[in-house]
Design a protein around this motif. Structure first.
Motif, mmCIF file in Angstrom:
data_model
loop_
_atom_site.group_PDB
_atom_site.id
_atom_site.type_symbol
_atom_site.label_atom_id
_atom_site.label_comp_id
_atom_site.label_asym_id
_atom_site.label_seq_id
_atom_site.Cartn_x
_atom_site.Cartn_y
_atom_site.Cartn_z
ATOM 1 N N LEU A 84 0.840 -1.184 0.000
ATOM 2 C CA LEU A 84 0.000 0.000 0.000
ATOM 3 C C LEU A 84 0.879 1.240 0.000
ATOM 4 O O LEU A 84 1.811 1.341 0.794
ATOM 5 C CB LEU A 84 -0.899 0.000 1.248
ATOM 6 C CG LEU A 84 -1.881 1.152 1.389
ATOM 7 C CD1 LEU A 84 -2.975 1.048 0.345
ATOM 8 C CD2 LEU A 84 -2.470 1.177 2.782
ATOM 9 N N GLU A 85 0.594 2.157 -0.899
ATOM 10 C CA GLU A 85 1.279 3.443 -0.935
ATOM 11 C C GLU A 85 0.236 4.526 -0.711
ATOM 12 O O GLU A 85 -0.819 4.527 -1.357
ATOM 13 C CB GLU A 85 1.977 3.662 -2.274
ATOM 14 C CG GLU A 85 3.091 2.670 -2.535
ATOM 15 C CD GLU A 85 3.716 2.850 -3.905
ATOM 16 O OE1 GLU A 85 3.455 3.876 -4.569
ATOM 17 O OE2 GLU A 85 4.456 1.949 -4.319
ATOM 18 N N VAL A 86 0.528 5.424 0.209
ATOM 19 C CA VAL A 86 -0.388 6.522 0.502
ATOM 20 C C VAL A 86 0.340 7.853 0.373
ATOM 21 O O VAL A 86 1.538 7.944 0.600
ATOM 22 C CB VAL A 86 -1.018 6.392 1.908
ATOM 23 C CG1 VAL A 86 -1.923 5.183 1.993
ATOM 24 C CG2 VAL A 86 0.043 6.328 2.982
ATOM 25 N N GLY A 146 -0.903 -7.401 7.803
ATOM 26 C CA GLY A 146 0.499 -7.534 7.429
ATOM 27 C C GLY A 146 0.830 -6.831 6.121
ATOM 28 O O GLY A 146 1.626 -7.323 5.323
ATOM 29 N N ILE A 147 0.227 -5.683 5.913
ATOM 30 C CA ILE A 147 0.429 -4.922 4.686
ATOM 31 C C ILE A 147 1.761 -4.182 4.750
ATOM 32 O O ILE A 147 2.102 -3.608 5.782
ATOM 33 C CB ILE A 147 -0.717 -3.897 4.496
ATOM 34 C CG1 ILE A 147 -2.056 -4.621 4.372
ATOM 35 C CG2 ILE A 147 -0.468 -3.005 3.296
ATOM 36 C CD1 ILE A 147 -3.263 -3.695 4.430
ATOM 37 N N LYS A 148 2.504 -4.204 3.657
ATOM 38 C CA LYS A 148 3.706 -3.376 3.543
ATOM 39 C C LYS A 148 3.247 -1.996 3.105
ATOM 40 O O LYS A 148 2.762 -1.834 1.991
ATOM 41 C CB LYS A 148 4.681 -3.948 2.524
ATOM 42 C CG LYS A 148 5.560 -5.014 3.055
ATOM 43 C CD LYS A 148 6.667 -5.280 2.066
ATOM 44 C CE LYS A 148 7.692 -6.172 2.729
ATOM 45 N NZ LYS A 148 8.862 -6.381 1.889
ATOM 46 N N ALA A 149 3.366 -1.028 3.977
ATOM 47 C CA ALA A 149 2.868 0.313 3.684
ATOM 48 C C ALA A 149 4.022 1.290 3.522
ATOM 49 O O ALA A 149 5.044 1.187 4.200
ATOM 50 C CB ALA A 149 1.952 0.774 4.810
ATOM 51 N N LYS A 150 3.809 2.232 2.613
ATOM 52 C CA LYS A 150 4.814 3.250 2.352
ATOM 53 C C LYS A 150 4.097 4.588 2.225
ATOM 54 O O LYS A 150 3.165 4.728 1.423
ATOM 55 C CB LYS A 150 5.561 2.922 1.059
ATOM 56 C CG LYS A 150 6.738 3.809 0.776
ATOM 57 C CD LYS A 150 7.484 3.287 -0.441
ATOM 58 C CE LYS A 150 8.724 4.106 -0.704
ATOM 59 N NZ LYS A 150 9.450 3.636 -1.887
ATOM 60 N N GLU A 151 4.528 5.537 3.018
ATOM 61 C CA GLU A 151 3.967 6.878 2.956
ATOM 62 C C GLU A 151 4.855 7.714 2.049
ATOM 63 O O GLU A 151 6.050 7.814 2.255
ATOM 64 C CB GLU A 151 3.922 7.457 4.371
ATOM 65 C CG GLU A 151 3.057 8.659 4.499
ATOM 66 C CD GLU A 151 2.879 9.088 5.942
ATOM 67 O OE1 GLU A 151 2.765 10.300 6.162
ATOM 68 O OE2 GLU A 151 2.865 8.224 6.829
ATOM 69 N N MET A 152 4.248 8.307 1.033
ATOM 70 C CA MET A 152 5.005 9.057 0.027
ATOM 71 C C MET A 152 4.561 10.518 0.058
ATOM 72 O O MET A 152 3.423 10.819 0.401
ATOM 73 C CB MET A 152 4.736 8.486 -1.355
ATOM 74 C CG MET A 152 4.795 6.981 -1.442
ATOM 75 S SD MET A 152 6.196 6.264 -2.220
ATOM 76 C CE MET A 152 6.462 7.173 -3.651
ATOM 77 N N ASP A 153 5.452 11.406 -0.364
ATOM 78 C CA ASP A 153 5.090 12.818 -0.454
ATOM 79 C C ASP A 153 4.070 13.050 -1.561
ATOM 80 O O ASP A 153 3.203 13.915 -1.445
ATOM 81 C CB ASP A 153 6.325 13.684 -0.706
ATOM 82 C CG ASP A 153 7.219 13.774 0.516
ATOM 83 O OD1 ASP A 153 6.704 13.638 1.641
ATOM 84 O OD2 ASP A 153 8.430 13.979 0.345
ATOM 85 N N CYS A 154 4.175 12.281 -2.644
ATOM 86 C CA CYS A 154 3.262 12.450 -3.772
ATOM 87 C C CYS A 154 3.172 11.138 -4.551
ATOM 88 O O CYS A 154 4.171 10.453 -4.737
ATOM 89 C CB CYS A 154 3.766 13.563 -4.690
ATOM 90 S SG CYS A 154 2.673 13.911 -6.063
ATOM 91 N N LEU A 155 1.960 10.816 -5.001
ATOM 92 C CA LEU A 155 1.746 9.613 -5.809
ATOM 93 C C LEU A 155 1.475 9.960 -7.277
ATOM 94 O O LEU A 155 1.117 9.101 -8.068
ATOM 95 C CB LEU A 155 0.566 8.795 -5.257
ATOM 96 C CG LEU A 155 0.743 8.222 -3.852
ATOM 97 C CD1 LEU A 155 -0.550 7.544 -3.409
ATOM 98 C CD2 LEU A 155 1.894 7.247 -3.799
#
Length: 85
Positions: free
Chosen positions: A13-15, A40-49
């Motif tokens: 997941l990318e947010v 068990g989600i691999k999550a990544k917080e991004m500045d912009c998608l």
């Protein structure tokens, strides 16, 4: 020896931090974090998608390289849960 191994892949997941700031309050952030931990989600917080036009309109994320959106944060969280179950 197993010829076919059907291992379930870890969901990714990318947010967008801007989208989170716009639509998610503390309660919804906590609910999203609980889902990430529970499944068990691999999550990544991004500045912009790179979905800037959509970003200001509604909550969204990238789940397993696919764009998902909803009308409200709770609906997005439920959609993510549904798609990975």
């Amino acid at each position: 020896m197993k010829l076919f191994s059907f291992r379930k892949k870890t969901p990714r997941l990318e947010v967008c931090t801007n989208n989170l700031d716009l639509f998610f309050d503390d309660e919804m952030i906590e609910k999203l974090e609980d889902l990430i931990d529970e499944k068990g989600i691999k999550a990544k917080e991004m500045d912009c998608l790179d979905y800037c036009d959509e970003c200001t309109c509604q909550p969204h994320a990238i789940l397993n390289k696919k764009y998902v959106q909803a009308n409200e944060p709770n609906e997005l969280i439920n959609l993510i849960r549904e798609k990975i179950s």
